[in-house]
Scaffold this motif. Structure first.
Motif, PDB file in Angstrom:
ATOM      1  N   GLU A  10      54.728 -67.594 -90.969  1.00 29.41           N
ATOM      2  CA  GLU A  10      54.209 -68.732 -90.278  1.00 29.41           C
ATOM      3  C   GLU A  10      54.382 -67.640 -88.927  1.00 29.41           C
ATOM      4  O   GLU A  10      55.919 -66.828 -88.503  1.00 29.41           O
ATOM      5  CB  GLU A  10      55.059 -70.048 -90.052  1.00 29.41           C
ATOM      6  CG  GLU A  10      54.752 -70.479 -88.845  1.00 29.41           C
ATOM      7  CD  GLU A  10      54.726 -71.960 -88.207  1.00 29.41           C
ATOM      8  OE1 GLU A  10      54.196 -72.890 -88.937  1.00 29.41           O
ATOM      9  OE2 GLU A  10      56.188 -71.722 -87.562  1.00 29.41           O
ATOM     10  N   ALA A  11      53.531 -67.181 -88.554  1.00 30.94           N
ATOM     11  CA  ALA A  11      53.769 -66.539 -86.659  1.00 30.94           C
ATOM     12  C   ALA A  11      52.914 -66.754 -86.010  1.00 30.94           C
ATOM     13  O   ALA A  11      52.522 -68.222 -86.259  1.00 30.94           O
ATOM     14  CB  ALA A  11      52.246 -65.406 -87.151  1.00 30.94           C
ATOM     15  N   GLU A  12      53.262 -66.548 -84.291  1.00 31.38           N
ATOM     16  CA  GLU A  12      52.658 -67.272 -82.988  1.00 31.38           C
ATOM     17  C   GLU A  12      51.392 -66.743 -83.628  1.00 31.38           C
ATOM     18  O   GLU A  12      50.392 -65.769 -83.819  1.00 31.38           O
ATOM     19  CB  GLU A  12      53.209 -66.831 -82.289  1.00 31.38           C
ATOM     20  CG  GLU A  12      54.981 -66.183 -81.937  1.00 31.38           C
ATOM     21  CD  GLU A  12      55.274 -64.880 -81.066  1.00 31.38           C
ATOM     22  OE1 GLU A  12      54.554 -63.621 -81.527  1.00 31.38           O
ATOM     23  OE2 GLU A  12      56.553 -64.852 -80.521  1.00 31.38           O
ATOM     24  N   PRO A  13      50.871 -67.941 -82.743  1.00 27.85           N
ATOM     25  CA  PRO A  13      49.056 -68.007 -82.061  1.00 27.85           C
ATOM     26  C   PRO A  13      49.178 -66.684 -81.384  1.00 27.85           C
ATOM     27  O   PRO A  13      49.609 -65.837 -81.039  1.00 27.85           O
ATOM     28  CB  PRO A  13      49.052 -69.091 -81.913  1.00 27.85           C
ATOM     29  CG  PRO A  13      50.206 -69.699 -81.056  1.00 27.85           C
ATOM     30  CD  PRO A  13      51.656 -69.374 -81.631  1.00 27.85           C
ATOM     31  N   GLY A  14      47.574 -66.239 -81.850  1.00 27.94           N
ATOM     32  CA  GLY A  14      47.062 -64.954 -81.576  1.00 27.94           C
ATOM     33  C   GLY A  14      46.091 -65.360 -80.442  1.00 27.94           C
ATOM     34  O   GLY A  14      45.230 -66.220 -80.832  1.00 27.94           O
ATOM     35  N   SER A  15      45.015 -64.261 -79.633  1.00 22.89           N
ATOM     36  CA  SER A  15      44.082 -64.716 -78.728  1.00 22.89           C
ATOM     37  C   SER A  15      43.078 -64.024 -79.473  1.00 22.89           C
ATOM     38  O   SER A  15      41.552 -64.579 -79.692  1.00 22.89           O
ATOM     39  CB  SER A  15      44.423 -64.864 -77.161  1.00 22.89           C
ATOM     40  OG  SER A  15      44.607 -63.609 -76.779  1.00 22.89           O
ATOM     41  N   GLU A  17      42.169 -59.606 -81.333  1.00 24.06           N
ATOM     42  CA  GLU A  17      42.091 -58.907 -82.050  1.00 24.06           C
ATOM     43  C   GLU A  17      43.122 -57.646 -82.016  1.00 24.06           C
ATOM     44  O   GLU A  17      44.265 -57.336 -83.043  1.00 24.06           O
ATOM     45  CB  GLU A  17      40.858 -57.527 -82.528  1.00 24.06           C
ATOM     46  CG  GLU A  17      41.453 -56.879 -83.458  1.00 24.06           C
ATOM     47  CD  GLU A  17      39.728 -56.210 -83.984  1.00 24.06           C
ATOM     48  OE1 GLU A  17      40.082 -54.969 -84.698  1.00 24.06           O
ATOM     49  OE2 GLU A  17      38.384 -57.008 -84.264  1.00 24.06           O
ATOM     50  N   LEU A  18      43.203 -57.277 -81.065  1.00 20.75           N
ATOM     51  CA  LEU A  18      44.560 -56.493 -80.731  1.00 20.75           C
ATOM     52  C   LEU A  18      45.533 -57.295 -80.617  1.00 20.75           C
ATOM     53  O   LEU A  18      46.897 -56.648 -81.253  1.00 20.75           O
ATOM     54  CB  LEU A  18      44.173 -55.672 -78.971  1.00 20.75           C
ATOM     55  CG  LEU A  18      45.815 -54.715 -78.120  1.00 20.75           C
ATOM     56  CD1 LEU A  18      45.516 -53.590 -79.706  1.00 20.75           C
ATOM     57  CD2 LEU A  18      45.358 -54.416 -76.923  1.00 20.75           C
ATOM     58  N   ALA A  19      45.677 -58.420 -79.778  1.00 20.82           N
ATOM     59  CA  ALA A  19      47.143 -59.373 -80.466  1.00 20.82           C
ATOM     60  C   ALA A  19      47.555 -59.704 -81.289  1.00 20.82           C
ATOM     61  O   ALA A  19      48.985 -60.216 -81.465  1.00 20.82           O
ATOM     62  CB  ALA A  19      47.134 -60.721 -78.876  1.00 20.82           C
ATOM     63  N   ASP A  20      46.335 -59.876 -82.129  1.00 18.24           N
ATOM     64  CA  ASP A  20      46.376 -60.036 -83.664  1.00 18.24           C
ATOM     65  C   ASP A  20      47.370 -59.168 -84.399  1.00 18.24           C
ATOM     66  O   ASP A  20      49.031 -60.207 -84.617  1.00 18.24           O
ATOM     67  CB  ASP A  20      45.003 -60.227 -84.230  1.00 18.24           C
ATOM     68  CG  ASP A  20      45.286 -60.869 -85.231  1.00 18.24           C
ATOM     69  OD1 ASP A  20      46.227 -62.464 -85.791  1.00 18.24           O
ATOM     70  OD2 ASP A  20      45.212 -60.330 -86.168  1.00 18.24           O
ATOM     71  N   ALA A  21      47.500 -58.006 -84.288  1.00 23.79           N
ATOM     72  CA  ALA A  21      48.145 -56.568 -84.649  1.00 23.79           C
ATOM     73  C   ALA A  21      49.457 -57.094 -84.240  1.00 23.79           C
ATOM     74  O   ALA A  21      50.983 -56.415 -84.398  1.00 23.79           O
ATOM     75  CB  ALA A  21      47.409 -55.615 -84.350  1.00 23.79           C
ATOM     76  N   LEU A  22      49.742 -57.343 -83.104  1.00 23.68           N
ATOM     77  CA  LEU A  22      50.900 -58.051 -82.628  1.00 23.68           C
ATOM     78  C   LEU A  22      51.609 -58.820 -82.898  1.00 23.68           C
ATOM     79  O   LEU A  22      53.525 -59.571 -81.532  1.00 23.68           O
ATOM     80  CB  LEU A  22      50.888 -57.227 -80.964  1.00 23.68           C
ATOM     81  CG  LEU A  22      50.804 -55.718 -80.803  1.00 23.68           C
ATOM     82  CD1 LEU A  22      50.243 -55.615 -79.691  1.00 23.68           C
ATOM     83  CD2 LEU A  22      51.238 -55.177 -81.598  1.00 23.68           C
ATOM     84  N   ARG A  23      51.299 -59.963 -82.878  1.00 17.07           N
ATOM     85  CA  ARG A  23      52.090 -61.347 -83.159  1.00 17.07           C
ATOM     86  C   ARG A  23      53.590 -61.374 -84.479  1.00 17.07           C
ATOM     87  O   ARG A  23      53.693 -60.585 -84.671  1.00 17.07           O
ATOM     88  CB  ARG A  23      51.121 -62.401 -84.048  1.00 17.07           C
ATOM     89  CG  ARG A  23      50.096 -62.493 -82.880  1.00 17.07           C
ATOM     90  CD  ARG A  23      48.735 -63.446 -84.362  1.00 17.07           C
ATOM     91  NE  ARG A  23      49.514 -64.634 -85.107  1.00 17.07           N
ATOM     92  CZ  ARG A  23      48.526 -64.733 -85.627  1.00 17.07           C
ATOM     93  NH1 ARG A  23      47.601 -64.593 -86.295  1.00 17.07           N
ATOM     94  NH2 ARG A  23      49.200 -65.223 -86.418  1.00 17.07           N
ATOM     95  N   ARG A  24      54.194 -62.032 -84.048  1.00 20.08           N
ATOM     96  CA  ARG A  24      55.747 -62.066 -84.095  1.00 20.08           C
ATOM     97  C   ARG A  24      55.610 -63.442 -85.339  1.00 20.08           C
ATOM     98  O   ARG A  24      55.098 -64.479 -84.834  1.00 20.08           O
ATOM     99  CB  ARG A  24      56.559 -62.058 -83.768  1.00 20.08           C
ATOM    100  CG  ARG A  24      56.750 -60.633 -82.353  1.00 20.08           C
ATOM    101  CD  ARG A  24      57.759 -60.337 -81.672  1.00 20.08           C
ATOM    102  NE  ARG A  24      58.685 -59.685 -82.677  1.00 20.08           N
ATOM    103  CZ  ARG A  24      59.245 -58.814 -82.478  1.00 20.08           C
ATOM    104  NH1 ARG A  24      58.582 -57.833 -81.946  1.00 20.08           N
ATOM    105  NH2 ARG A  24      60.591 -58.470 -83.295  1.00 20.08           N
ATOM    106  N   LEU A  25      56.505 -63.547 -85.794  1.00 21.63           N
ATOM    107  CA  LEU A  25      56.891 -64.287 -86.799  1.00 21.63           C
ATOM    108  C   LEU A  25      57.412 -65.893 -86.465  1.00 21.63           C
ATOM    109  O   LEU A  25      58.439 -65.278 -85.237  1.00 21.63           O
ATOM    110  CB  LEU A  25      57.781 -64.112 -88.164  1.00 21.63           C
ATOM    111  CG  LEU A  25      57.386 -63.599 -89.149  1.00 21.63           C
ATOM    112  CD1 LEU A  25      58.180 -63.606 -90.903  1.00 21.63           C
ATOM    113  CD2 LEU A  25      56.506 -64.324 -89.885  1.00 21.63           C
TER     114      LEU A  25
END
Length: 160
Positions: A10-15, A17-25
């Motif tokens: 489970e990871a943080e929500p993303g908004s 495509e760029l932010a998607d790769a930076l999502r953390r657990l």
């Protein structure tokens, strides 16, 4: 050959495509990753090749297994935009003689599972943190057959 598909925890929500790769657990995701790493370490073959998407959440998922002295390679070819064919090519399926663990994302992991184990679906729902273990075996002179060997969820791991 065994092909093991591990979806990031489970990871943080993303908004975007760029932010998607930076999502953390999330903290829950870190616990899921630790549980699955413990289970995987007890069942993975010693010679298993491990390929991990470069996204932060997959690297953090893999970090729990790396702490148990499992070596891995960051594989850009299995990133968030990868197709099922990209994943199968990275794993060298079905030609590889070694087991391969792919730590990646939906929907591509689910597309790989569907392509290999069911002819009627285009995608299977691989839940966050889950492992799907697919194997090929020679069967009674019929040639190689593909089987779903196991599906494991962090909720089923007793100890971590």
């Amino acid at each position: 050959m065994d092909l093991i598909l591990w979806r990031h925890a489970e990871a943080e929500p993303g908004s975007d495509e760029l932010a998607d790769a930076l999502r953390r657990l999330t903290p829950k995701g870190q616990k899921q990753a630790q549980k699955m790493a413990s289970w995987l370490d007890s069942v993975l073959p010693d010679n298993c090749r491990i390929l991990v998407s470069p996204a932060i959440r997959t690297r953090e998922t893999m970090a729990a297994l790396a702490k148990l002295n499992r070596k891995f390679k960051i594989a850009p070819e299995i990133d968030t935009a990868a197709s099922a064919d990209d994943l199968l090519n990275a794993a060298n399926w079905p030609h590889s003689r070694e087991s391969v663990l792919l730590v990646g994302h939906q929907p591509s992991l689910g597309e790989v599972a569907a392509k290999l184990i069911t002819p009627v679906q285009s995608e299977c729902a691989v839940r966050k943190g889950n492992v799907w273990w697919i194997t090929q075996k020679e069967r009674d002179g019929e040639g190689l057959r593909t089987y779903l060997k196991a599906i494991m969820s962090p909720d089923l791991v007793v100890k971590a």
